[in-house]
Design a protein around this motif. Structure first.
Motif: not given
Length: 163
Positions: A18-39
């Motif tokens: 499951r440790s393999i998923a931590y990095g991609p999940l963090l990138c997904l959070v950043v993607l969601i933040l960029e989409l939500a903030l319209r950046a």
């Protein structure tokens, strides 16, 4: 489980998939933040980082599962890639006295496995072999391994086990 597979008494995987998923999940959070903030969305950068992080962690998980895993069965103790038959163990040495000033002899003994010492975040357990040598087993849950190893040695048939 078949009749030929030994019963595992204690096991630590060394690393979890499951440790393999931590990095991609963090990138997904950043993607969601960029989409939500319209950046501006960094599609390529985030995808590249997710794949790169997953790849590096995948290598670490493979190495951890190979070199830092522990498995105790009724007949053997495997630490990393080294397998020690339980019949070769004379006794499990007592834990280090936390109030003692001097180190125990087993604390400077060779650690089982192909690594140069006890892996990080693991604690050593002193073992005396039948030939008189002193070595260290190790585990994260060193108390659990110590209990299971002592019990397994007591269950060995007379002439094959400790004490």
């Amino acid at each position: 489980m078949t009749d030929t597979e030994p019963t595992v008494l204690f096991a630590e995987p060394g690393a979890r998939w499951r440790s393999i998923a931590y990095g991609p999940l963090l990138c997904l959070v950043v993607l969601i933040l960029e989409l939500a903030l319209r950046a501006p969305v960094h599609w390529f950068g985030l995808a590249f980082c997710a794949v790169l992080l997953a790849g590096f962690v995948w290598l670490q998980v493979i190495a951890g599962r190979r070199h830092v895993s522990v498995e105790l069965t009724g007949a053997t103790l495997r630490e990393g890639t080294e397998v020690l038959p339980l019949r070769d163990i004379a006794e499990v040495l007592p834990e280090r006295d936390p109030d003692a000033w001097d180190d125990e002899d087993w604390e400077s003994a060779r650690a089982l496995g192909e690594l140069t010492g006890v892996p990080r975040r693991r604690k050593g357990i002193g073992l005396k072999l039948r030939d008189g040598a002193i070595i260290q087993a190790w585990a994260r849950d060193h108390h659990g391994l110590r209990e299971e190893l002592s019990a397994a040695l007591e269950r060995l048939p007379d002439g094959d086990g400790a004490r």
